[in-house]
Design a protein around this motif. Structure first.
Motif, short mmCIF file in Angstrom:
data_model
loop_
_atom_site.label_atom_id
_atom_site.label_comp_id
_atom_site.label_asym_id
_atom_site.label_seq_id
_atom_site.Cartn_x
_atom_site.Cartn_y
_atom_site.Cartn_z
N ASN A 198 -4.45 -9.08 4.98
CA ASN A 198 -5.56 -9.89 5.51
C ASN A 198 -6.87 -9.38 4.91
O ASN A 198 -7.67 -8.72 5.59
CB ASN A 198 -5.60 -9.80 7.04
N PRO A 199 -7.10 -9.62 3.61
CA PRO A 199 -8.26 -9.03 2.92
C PRO A 199 -9.61 -9.45 3.49
O PRO A 199 -10.61 -8.79 3.22
CB PRO A 199 -8.09 -9.51 1.47
N HIS A 200 -9.66 -10.53 4.28
CA HIS A 200 -10.92 -10.97 4.89
C HIS A 200 -11.34 -10.08 6.05
O HIS A 200 -12.50 -10.13 6.48
CB HIS A 200 -10.78 -12.42 5.38
N SER A 242 -12.35 -0.48 8.77
CA SER A 242 -11.92 0.71 8.06
C SER A 242 -11.82 1.87 9.05
O SER A 242 -12.62 1.98 9.98
CB SER A 242 -12.89 1.07 6.94
N ASN A 284 -3.98 -0.02 7.23
CA ASN A 284 -4.08 -0.23 5.79
C ASN A 284 -3.25 -1.43 5.35
O ASN A 284 -3.68 -2.24 4.51
CB ASN A 284 -3.62 1.02 5.03
N ARG A 316 -4.97 -4.72 6.52
CA ARG A 316 -6.09 -5.09 5.65
C ARG A 316 -5.58 -5.61 4.31
O ARG A 316 -6.17 -6.52 3.72
CB ARG A 316 -6.97 -3.87 5.42
N PHE A 317 -4.47 -5.06 3.83
CA PHE A 317 -3.91 -5.50 2.55
C PHE A 317 -3.45 -6.95 2.63
O PHE A 317 -3.68 -7.74 1.72
CB PHE A 317 -2.74 -4.59 2.18
N GLU A 321 -12.69 -7.04 7.84
CA GLU A 321 -13.57 -5.93 7.48
C GLU A 321 -13.48 -4.84 8.54
O GLU A 321 -14.21 -4.83 9.53
CB GLU A 321 -15.02 -6.42 7.33
N PRO A 355 0.83 -1.21 0.00
CA PRO A 355 0.00 0.00 0.00
C PRO A 355 0.86 1.26 0.00
O PRO A 355 2.02 1.24 0.42
CB PRO A 355 -0.80 -0.11 1.30
#
Length: 410
Positions: A187-189, A193, A181, A184-185, A191, A28
């Protein structure tokens, strides 16, 4: 002897592919990238400093990608050189760095179009600062970006030869917003923000007060990320390492050992680098406590106050420690708080391997909050009155002094 044009093409593969290698753009974007984009037309030399492993090279590649994709700069007008590459080092045996750059301009920019030259690990070259000064003073159509693992070397040389010609930006390990960020990149699962937490301190604080249920929900989602951040620290490469023990070993060898026994020793010709390492460990073991110079003279085998002052400055300028000054009207400040700028390095020193068994968790968190405040406000202070009453952290917010108390438990 390697061919100069072949080295150019090898180091700058987008000349053929019109894009940067995928593995050089697989993380990212950092917040600093936005600032670099805004300064792209400023002709002063841009230096990116910071500790080893903070991600300076990736940041350069991301900026190159932006120049190619968004600004539509001709690929051959962007040159990247890894200055510690053996082939490039061999070229420097036969010609000067100035000759190399002039050859590039003659071959690929004969009409004197503006070019963007990225010099990574620039500190390994002899007299690099003198050549950059010449190109700048003679108004060559070049925008230079420089970086290196030896941030101290760049800072020292820039003060000597590049005063008024250089814009310096510091890339530290990830702050918490960046860390979310990255988490999350990888660990895309997950959720979660932090988009609702944009704005300045007052706006975020107002939102949290008015939306307590949403805040509690966000807090539950963020806690596993907080725990990872506290334990592993903010160096981006930690996301690519599965073992915490292995990661702490990498931090020890790649950040602490190389920073002290290579960078500091080489630049300042230190006779006793192990003493600097002992000072760093001592600060880590007494994280966020109040220090005076006498504290170090008493606890460590150091005989001179001047040595303490110099060694502390080397640790600060290497981005290994941060400093929190006592807020006072007096010019002489005797007491200061020191803290490690990365919690992963701190936990390596304290041998913490589990979030459930962290020692000194309150002081660890205080150090993290100080680092976040330092990143956001630029200068931090603490306050203690004659009765011993203390405020952990004070920052300047607008025209006001904002006091911050850090607590880990309820």
């Amino acid at each position: 002897m390697p061919n100069l044009l072949d080295v150019f093409r090898e180091h700058s593969p987008w000349w053929q592919t019109h894009q940067i290698p995928k593995e050089k753009n697989d993380l990212p974007e950092r917040q600093l990238l936005k600032q670099l984009k805004e300064e792209i037309e400023n002709n002063r030399i841009t230096a990116i400093t910071g500790p080893r492993r903070a991600g300076k090279t990736i940041l350069m590649y991301q900026l190159i990608n932006w120049l190619l994709v968004e600004s539509k700069i001709k690929p051959t007008n962007i040159l990247y050189l890894l200055c510690d590459d053996p082939d490039f080092s061999l070229l420097l045996l036969e010609r000067t760095f100035g000759d190399i750059i002039k050859t590039y301009l003659n071959e690929f920019s004969p009409k004197r179009e503006k070019v963007y030259i990225f010099l990574d690990e620039v500190h390994v070259m002899e007299d690099w600062e003198k050549w950059l000064k010449k190109f700048y003073d003679f108004d060559y159509p070049i925008k230079f970006f420089i970086s290196g693992s030896s941030a101290l070397h760049i800072k020292k040389k820039s003060k000597e030869s590049l005063a008024g010609r250089l814009l310096e930006y510091t890339l530290l390990p990830l702050d918490f917003k960046e860390f979310v960020n990255f988490y999350r990149f990888f660990n895309p699962h997950v959720e979660v923000s932090t988009d609702r937490l944009k704005g300045d301190f007052k706006e975020v604080n107002s939102f949290l007060i008015k939306n307590k249920l949403e805040f509690l929900s966000l807090q539950d989602k963020l806690m596993p990320i907080v725990e990872r951040f506290v334990l592993w620290g903010g160096f981006p490469e930690g996301f690519k390492t599965e073992s915490l023990e292995l990661w702490h070993e990498k931090l020890k060898e790649d950040v602490i050992k190389k920073q002290i026994y290579y960078d500091i020793v080489k630049i300042f010709e230190i006779e006793n680098p192990s003493l600097i390492e002992k000072m760093l460990y001592f600060i880590g073991q007494n994280q966020s406590q109040t220090f005076s110079y006498e504290t170090f003279l008493t606890a460590l085998p150091v005989k001179s106050k001047d040595t303490v002052i110099n060694y502390l400055s080397y640790l600060r300028e290497s981005f290994l420690i941060g400093e929190n000054l006592k807020l006072t009207k007096k010019a002489l400040i005797k007491s200061k708080k020191y803290f490690l700028l990365d919690s992963g390095v701190l936990n390596m020193i304290l041998k913490n391997r589990s979030i459930l068994e962290l020692r000194n968790i309150g002081l660890i968190m205080e150090g993290i909050i100080q680092r976040e405040a330092l990143n956001s406000f630029g200068q931090i202070n603490f306050f203690r009155d004659p009765k011993g009453r203390e405020i952990d952290l004070i920052v300047t917010y607008g025209r006001q002094l904002l006091p911050i108390e850090s607590k880990y438990t309820e």
